[in-house]
Design an enzyme around this catalytic site. Structure first.
Site, PDB file in Angstrom:
ATOM      1  N   TRP A  89       0.822  -1.221   0.000  1.00 38.13           N
ATOM      2  CA  TRP A  89       0.000   0.000   0.000  1.00 38.13           C
ATOM      3  C   TRP A  89       0.858   1.274   0.000  1.00 38.13           C
ATOM      4  O   TRP A  89       0.319   2.360   0.141  1.00 38.13           O
ATOM      5  CB  TRP A  89      -0.928   0.006   1.219  1.00 38.13           C
ATOM      6  N   ASP A  90       2.171   1.152  -0.108  1.00 43.03           N
ATOM      7  CA  ASP A  90       3.072   2.301  -0.015  1.00 43.03           C
ATOM      8  C   ASP A  90       2.953   2.971   1.345  1.00 43.03           C
ATOM      9  O   ASP A  90       3.012   4.191   1.467  1.00 43.03           O
ATOM     10  CB  ASP A  90       2.792   3.308  -1.149  1.00 43.03           C
ATOM     11  N   TYR A  91       2.831   2.163   2.386  1.00 40.35           N
ATOM     12  CA  TYR A  91       2.751   2.673   3.748  1.00 40.35           C
ATOM     13  C   TYR A  91       4.143   2.705   4.396  1.00 40.35           C
ATOM     14  O   TYR A  91       4.302   2.383   5.580  1.00 40.35           O
ATOM     15  CB  TYR A  91       1.826   1.810   4.596  1.00 40.35           C
ATOM     16  N   ASP A  92       5.166   3.069   3.613  1.00 35.28           N
ATOM     17  CA  ASP A  92       6.499   3.152   4.196  1.00 35.28           C
ATOM     18  C   ASP A  92       6.504   4.134   5.362  1.00 35.28           C
ATOM     19  O   ASP A  92       5.690   5.045   5.441  1.00 35.28           O
ATOM     20  CB  ASP A  92       7.533   3.570   3.149  1.00 35.28           C
ATOM     21  N   LYS A 152       1.861   6.556   8.156  1.00 32.30           N
ATOM     22  CA  LYS A 152       0.883   6.963   7.158  1.00 32.30           C
ATOM     23  C   LYS A 152      -0.503   6.402   7.456  1.00 32.30           C
ATOM     24  O   LYS A 152      -1.510   7.014   7.077  1.00 32.30           O
ATOM     25  CB  LYS A 152       1.327   6.500   5.767  1.00 32.30           C
TER      26      LYS A 152
END
Length: 795
Positions: free
Chosen positions: A470-473, A499
């Site tokens: 989910w691009d929750y870096d 995030k």
């Protein structure tokens, strides 16, 4: 036929036609929404408006009766869906209320009306009062939470903060990442007297088309303010007057993502036995030659640069005449593939750097290796390559560090007493597909990793998202603070915002959670060939911000028309709550990769034990595009469009879910500021941040109304010992001061353009405390500028 009758016929005909024209799109959209399983109200409303409009155009009182039924149904439906919540009621009720006002004025013009004009005119007047009252209410903040703050346990100001004193030598004031200063000259009682002390125009208005943004938080030491521009020009300014002392143009070049979040001030250790750099804060720079005091900067094209703090000339003894090439040994780095945007971290004569890797491009992008360089010579001290832990410095000849590993693009924090540096990690590229990831990618992605400062070896790690697709870096700098243990002592904590709206509180010695974290089941159904973690960690021991599950009823718009559009968008997407997995259909993601919380990071009022966090709330859609189709499509800029994800079966299409007016398709607020008591772990206050005053619809039409709806926030907050929180990262053009214990806005200054940075503060040699912002433009605004502005109390 007299003129009055003729005029009345025309007015009724026009009004009836307008109702029909309004009813047509509502009917068409209502059919779509009902077909998708959504509310039938819009179909009913559209048909009722058409019938009412036709009858009114024919001067039939029955048309008014039909509209009255519609209005009654609208009120009942609105209260059923939204209750008495103001902003959700606005798009549901405002349009029908205005139409009712006009119809009441027109009632005496109907041929069959025999009741006179007084009653309908009186009702129209009442309706006008209601609309006026609604406007007045719209100017007052909504969704405000406030509880009385009683400090049961004294806050503990760190030794680093006390030693840093009234200077600001690092991005977050100290390596603890708290953005707190003990200066207390500016107080809640006198902050209203703040005036512009000086301005400096750096002459480089960021170009929105290149994603160039001024996100710079200046650095201050020994009477000099050091500021950097999106193209990595460093300007040294007299901190009392804003006069330019020297300028160095690094001419950083990148086709996108041009920004410099800050530079770091470093004093070279003058002789054996002296305090190491990073601990000698508050003292004048050592004498004895050039570059005893240095400015350290990452350039966006992959250079690590050191400058003489006194002259701005490159330090000849550092690297190659002041430059170390960060592109070396990390793989191919075409323009914009590797961009170190965050300020370098400098401690114990070491410079630790990571870098941003262009999301979503391909498997095997440049390495996410973290390296430490000698702060005097530029020589490599250690490297942490999670894929090759045995490689502690340079990779073997002819090889690179492990490609495609999770990168550290945000700012680390460090604890000199424990000898640890804390890294917030991203993901193995690309972001929305993970079947190719290796064991170490899975282990370290979206985590906090503690390394030994001296050796670069791992001491512990904690993962905030498992198999992140989910691009929750982890986007923000950890905040280090000693929190009460409930027994009269304290626990050395690491506080990590994320995030996905989760706030994790860990023992920074071990990485173990201090507040409760639960592994909870999450939606399943991975894309073909990929897999998902059956559970994700939820930080239930701390407040979770902006994580409410969306629904069709929570879709929002300024009017019933764009609300209908957003409801159709919602029903057209697959959504199962947080961690809805990406797929080849269109899925809705909330929180989005913008947050929740992002790179602005948290602030801690150390004296009061209050965590100050700003967040944004924007839904986003994602869709996996099969490779054969994706290879024929054009790409996008960072954050929106088609990203190839080469080397995987799918590209990704993603963007924010917005109404036709460019407004997030969900109920306000879209951004808040929250204070959390770190003793009780409870919210003390939460307020919407920012108004729509400077918002431009369609990029050109300025709204102009200071409606405190709460807009997406960028950058972080500054807290001071006197009890003030300063913030400038709203979408309107303002610097605000809030009372830290209540969240009440007690001062605001208009800025020439918006700002995205974190404000900073210092006390200059003249004894004055200054608050500084760098204003280059708000994130979503086309209006750009190039000013550093300092505020102080008048003499």
């Amino acid at each position: 036929m007299d003129k009055t009758t003729s005029r009345g016929r025309i007015i009724l005909a026009v009004f009836g036609v307008v109702l029909v024209l309004l009813g047509l799109p509502l009917t068409w959209g209502g059919v779509q929404l009902a077909t998708l399983g959504g509310s039938w109200y819009y179909l009913f409303a559209g048909l009722a408006l058409i019938v009412s409009g036709v009858l009114i155009a024919r001067r039939r009182l029955a048309g008014a009766a039909v509209f009255a039924v519609l209005f009654a149904v609208t009120i009942a439906w609105s209260l059923w869906e939204a209750g008495l919540d103001f902003w959700p009621l606005v798009p549901r009720v405002s349009g029908p209320l205005f139409m009712a006002f006009l119809l009441l004025l027109l009632l005496p013009r109907f041929p069959g009306w025999t009741q006179g004009a007084k009653a309908p005119l009186a009702m129209a007047g009442l309706t006008a009062l209601l609309m006026g009252g609604a406007v007045a209410l719209a100017l007052q903040p909504k969704h405000v939470t406030r509880h009385d703050f009683t400090q049961a346990v004294p806050g503990k100001v760190s030794a680093e903060t006390l030693a840093a004193g009234n200077e600001w030598r690092e991005y977050a004031h100290t390596g603890k990442g708290t953005r707190y200063i003990t200066a207390d000259q500016i107080t809640p009682d006198n902050v209203r007297n703040l005036k512009v002390a000086w301005e400096f125009d750096y002459g480089e208005a960021p170009a929105a088309a290149t994603l160039a943004e001024d996100q710079n938080t200046p650095t201050y030491a020994n009477g000099v303010l050091y500021s950097c521009t999106p193209s990595n020009t460093v300007n040294a300014l007299d901190a009392q007057t804003g006069k330019l002392l020297w300028s160095y143009a690094a001419k950083g070049a990148s086709p996108i993502w041009q920004r410099c979040r800050g530079v770091t001030y470093y004093e070279a250790q003058p002789a054996a036995g002296q305090p190491p750099a990073g601990q000698s804060v508050g003292n004048p720079p050592a004498t004895g030659g050039a570059c005893q005091a240095r400015i350290v900067m990452n350039a966006i094209d992959g250079r690590l640069i050191e400058l003489d703090a006194a002259t701005g000339k490159p330090c000849a003894d550092f690297g190659d005449n002041g430059v170390v090439n960060l592109n070396a040994d990390i793989g191919e780095t075409p323009p914009a593939m590797y961009i170190p945007t965050s300020a370098p971290t400098v401690m114990q004569d070491k410079i630790v750097v990571g870098g941003w890797i262009f999301d979503g491009q391909k498997v095997g992008e440049p390495s996410g290796v973290v390296r430490a360089f000698d702060a005097r010579s530029g020589e490599l001290v250690w490297a942490w390559d999670m894929g090759k832990p045995d490689v502690t410095k340079l990779p073997p000849a002819g090889e690179t560090y492990t490609l495609g590993t999770p990168n550290i693009w945000s700012t680390p924090a460090y604890d000199l007493e424990l000898g640890l540096i804390y890294l917030p990690t991203g993901n193995s590229t690309p972001d929305f597909w993970g079947a190719h990831r290796r064991d170490f990618d899975e282990k370290y992605g979206s985590s906090v990793v503690a390394l030994d400062i001296a050796t670069g070896r791992e001491r512990w790690h904690f993962q905030t998202v498992h198999h992140d697709v989910w691009d929750y870096d982890v986007p923000s700098q950890p905040a280090l603070y000693d929190i009460p243990d409930g027994r009269g002592g304290t626990i050395p904590a690491l506080i990590q915002t994320t995030k996905q709206g989760q706030i994790f509180v860990l023992d920074r010695r071990t990485g173990q959670p201090i507040t409760k974290v639960e592994e909870r089941p999450v939606p399943q159904g991975a894309a073909p060939g990929d897999f998902l973690s059956p559970t994700q960690p939820f930080s239930v021991g701390m407040p979770q911000l902006g994580v409410d599950t969306l629904s069709e009823a929570k879709m929002w718009g300024v009017s019933m028309f764009d609300q209908l559009y957003c409801r159709i968008r919602y029903r057209s997407m697959r959504y199962e709550g947080m961690y809805t997995p990406p797929g080849t259909d269109t899925s809705l993601m909330f929180p989005s990769p913008f947050g929740g919380m992002n790179w602005g990071s948290a602030s801690i009022d150390e004296g009061r034990g209050l965590l100050i966090v700003n967040d944004m709330r924007i839904p986003r859609y994602v869709k996996l595009i099969p490779r054969a189709i994706a290879d024929t499509m054009q790409g996008g800029i960072h954050g929106a469009g088609i990203f190839p994800q080469a080397g995987t079966p799918f590209a990704i299409e993603t963007d924010n879910v917005m109404s036709p007016l460019g407004i997030p398709c969900m109920e306000p607020p879209f951004g808040t500021m929250t204070a959390i008591d770190l003793n009780t772990k409870k919210i003390v206050w939460q307020v919407p941040m920012g108004t729509v005053k400077d918002t431009r619809l369609f990029g050109t039409l300025k709204v102009g109304l200071p409606l405190p709806i709460g807009m997406p926030t960028v950058g972080g907050a500054l807290t001071t010992a006197s009890g003030l929180t300063f913030y400038s990262g709203t979408q309107d053009f303002a610097l605000r001061a809030l009372d830290t214990t209540s969240g009440r806005e007690i001062w605001k200054a208009d800025l020439p353009v918006g700002a995205q940075m974190t404000p900073m503060s210092y006390i200059a040699p003249n004894g004055k405390q200054y608050i500084v912002v760098s204003a280059g433009g708000a994130r979503e605004s086309p209006i750009r500028g190039s000013k550093v502005i300092a505020y102080a109390l008048p003499d």
